[in-house]
Write a protein that holds these residues in place. Structure first.
Motif, short mmCIF file in Angstrom:
data_model
loop_
_atom_site.label_atom_id
_atom_site.label_comp_id
_atom_site.label_asym_id
_atom_site.label_seq_id
_atom_site.Cartn_x
_atom_site.Cartn_y
_atom_site.Cartn_z
N ALA A 93 14.35 -27.72 -3.32
CA ALA A 93 14.71 -26.12 -3.41
C ALA A 93 13.64 -25.38 -4.18
CB ALA A 93 16.01 -25.89 -3.36
N PHE A 94 13.79 -25.81 -5.48
CA PHE A 94 13.29 -25.16 -6.56
C PHE A 94 11.88 -25.15 -6.47
CE2 PHE A 94 11.31 -25.19 -10.81
CZ PHE A 94 11.58 -23.78 -11.13
N TRP A 95 11.27 -26.37 -6.10
CA TRP A 95 9.98 -26.56 -5.98
C TRP A 95 9.49 -26.10 -4.69
CZ3 TRP A 95 8.90 -32.69 -7.05
CH2 TRP A 95 8.93 -32.81 -8.06
N ILE A 96 10.10 -25.35 -3.77
CA ILE A 96 9.74 -24.58 -2.83
C ILE A 96 9.84 -23.13 -2.81
CG2 ILE A 96 10.19 -24.32 -0.25
CD1 ILE A 96 10.94 -27.16 0.15
N ILE A 97 11.01 -22.68 -3.44
CA ILE A 97 11.09 -21.53 -3.42
C ILE A 97 10.40 -20.84 -4.75
CG2 ILE A 97 13.14 -19.66 -3.88
CD1 ILE A 97 14.90 -21.68 -2.85
N TYR A 98 10.40 -21.36 -5.78
CA TYR A 98 9.84 -20.76 -6.88
C TYR A 98 8.16 -20.69 -6.78
CZ TYR A 98 7.87 -20.16 -11.61
OH TYR A 98 7.28 -19.27 -12.71
N PRO A 99 7.55 -21.65 -6.49
CA PRO A 99 5.91 -21.54 -5.99
C PRO A 99 5.60 -20.45 -4.95
CG PRO A 99 6.91 -23.36 -5.29
CD PRO A 99 7.62 -22.90 -6.09
N VAL A 100 6.56 -20.43 -4.00
CA VAL A 100 6.06 -19.33 -2.90
C VAL A 100 6.19 -17.87 -3.60
CG1 VAL A 100 6.92 -18.56 -0.71
CG2 VAL A 100 6.89 -20.94 -0.97
N SER A 101 7.37 -17.66 -4.28
CA SER A 101 7.68 -16.43 -4.81
C SER A 101 6.30 -16.11 -5.84
CB SER A 101 8.85 -16.32 -5.28
OG SER A 101 9.17 -17.13 -6.51
N ARG A 102 6.04 -16.90 -6.82
CA ARG A 102 5.06 -16.85 -7.94
C ARG A 102 3.91 -16.57 -7.36
NH1 ARG A 102 4.49 -19.78 -13.76
NH2 ARG A 102 2.47 -18.85 -14.10
N THR A 141 2.70 -27.58 -6.31
CA THR A 141 4.18 -27.86 -6.37
C THR A 141 4.76 -27.46 -4.82
OG1 THR A 141 3.96 -26.89 -8.66
CG2 THR A 141 6.23 -26.88 -7.58
N LEU A 142 4.55 -26.70 -4.30
CA LEU A 142 5.13 -26.41 -3.01
C LEU A 142 4.71 -27.68 -2.17
CD1 LEU A 142 6.35 -24.70 -0.43
CD2 LEU A 142 3.93 -23.84 -0.10
N ALA A 143 3.62 -28.49 -1.81
CA ALA A 143 3.49 -29.60 -1.38
C ALA A 143 4.45 -30.71 -1.82
CB ALA A 143 2.09 -29.95 -1.62
N GLY A 144 4.72 -30.81 -3.03
CA GLY A 144 5.57 -31.97 -3.70
C GLY A 144 6.98 -31.37 -3.20
N GLY A 145 7.36 -30.20 -3.07
CA GLY A 145 8.64 -29.86 -2.69
C GLY A 145 9.00 -30.14 -1.06
N LEU A 146 8.02 -29.83 -0.30
CA LEU A 146 8.19 -30.35 1.08
C LEU A 146 8.35 -31.81 1.50
CD1 LEU A 146 5.66 -27.59 2.44
CD2 LEU A 146 8.17 -27.46 2.69
#
Length: 279
Positions: free
Chosen positions: A219-228, A256-261
């Motif tokens: 969740a952190f790896w998805i939410i944080y990079p999208v917002s930043r 990071t988003l790719a890693g989170g997904l």
């Protein structure tokens, strides 16, 4: 920016309040202390070993300090421009180096300790954005990470000698006798507010899903990079923003988003397999 804030307070007859304006180093130290304290507290809440959590936190802190310097060396061109001795003496950090270093340091220690890493890393991920929320205030006071020039009334002007002032003077945007930079977006404050919102959201996910290893980290790896990624559009090129295409930070957001997904898909698979095995 801190000297500018102190000057404004004195001009407004509020000099007695200047002691309340912290040094940037204090805010960075406060961010570290807040994250470490919350990590240990939440580890106790989750019935994790406090001794292992403390050692993992120390390993993460040391690796984060190394990581932020290495990230700056690699992304600033200092790797080839300066000698290894000069790498240490130069000013420059990178928040992505902190995240990567902390994750690697904690993971290596947890592997050494031969304990499941995901429960500890999930707790760490639930606390990470709090460090951003506090630390970015330090960035604002230090005058780094400034935004692009703006005509908005809430734009801030940095004093003589600041990075924004020097950048505007160098590109000819300011006359030589200017006493302040051009108005710019207060990007560090935006990033601070964004960090606080991410912290609240990821904390909520951790409380609801802490029984699912890896879910909070994903969740952190998805939410944080999208917002930043979106806020990085306001970063001035002289402060690491993109002149064209994507900036280094935006590429890191995409990675990071790719890693989170990928991690989220693995978590879902592990959860299905565990449910099937329980039948």
């Amino acid at each position: 920016m801190r000297p500018r804030i102190l000057e404004v307070l004195r001009d407004q007859g509020l000099g007695w309040l200047t002691w309340m304006v912290p040094q940037s180093s204090f805010m960075f130290s406060l961010a570290l202390a807040a994250v470490l304290g919350l990590f240990l507290w939440r580890s106790r809440q989750t019935s994790l070993s406090i001794d292992i959590a403390l050692r993992a936190a120390v390993a993460a802190t040391v690796a984060a300090l190394i990581g932020t310097r290495l990230f700056w060396v690699l992304t600033s061109g200092a790797l080839f421009r300066l000698s290894p001795i000069e790498w240490i003496g130069q000013h420059g950090t990178g928040s992505w180096g902190v995240y990567i270093g902390a994750m690697v340091g904690a993971a290596l220690y947890l592997r050494y300790a031969k304990v499941p890493a995901l429960p500890y890393v999930d707790v760490m991920a639930s606390c990470a954005a709090l460090g951003t929320a506090i630390g970015r205030i330090g960035c604002f006071l230090a005058g780094c990470d400034f935004g692009r020039v703006t005509s908005m009334y809430w734009g801030v002007q940095y004093p003589v000698g600041s990075r924004a002032y020097v950048a505007h003077l160098s590109d000819g945007s300011l006359p030589p006798d200017a006493t302040l930079s051009l108005p710019v977006f207060p990007l560090p404050l935006y990033l601070s507010m964004n960090g606080f919102l991410v912290f609240l959201l990821v904390s909520f996910i951790w409380r609801r899903g802490r029984g699912v290893p890896g879910l909070t980290l994903a969740a952190f790896w998805i939410i944080y990079p999208v917002s930043r990624f979106l806020w990085e559009l306001l970063r001035d090129p002289a402060a690491g923003g993109a002149e064209r295409g994507l900036s280094v930070s935006q590429w890191m957001c995409l990675g990071t988003l790719a890693g989170g997904l990928v991690l989220l898909s693995l978590v879902r698979r592990w959860e299905r397999e565990s449910q099937t095995a329980a039948l």
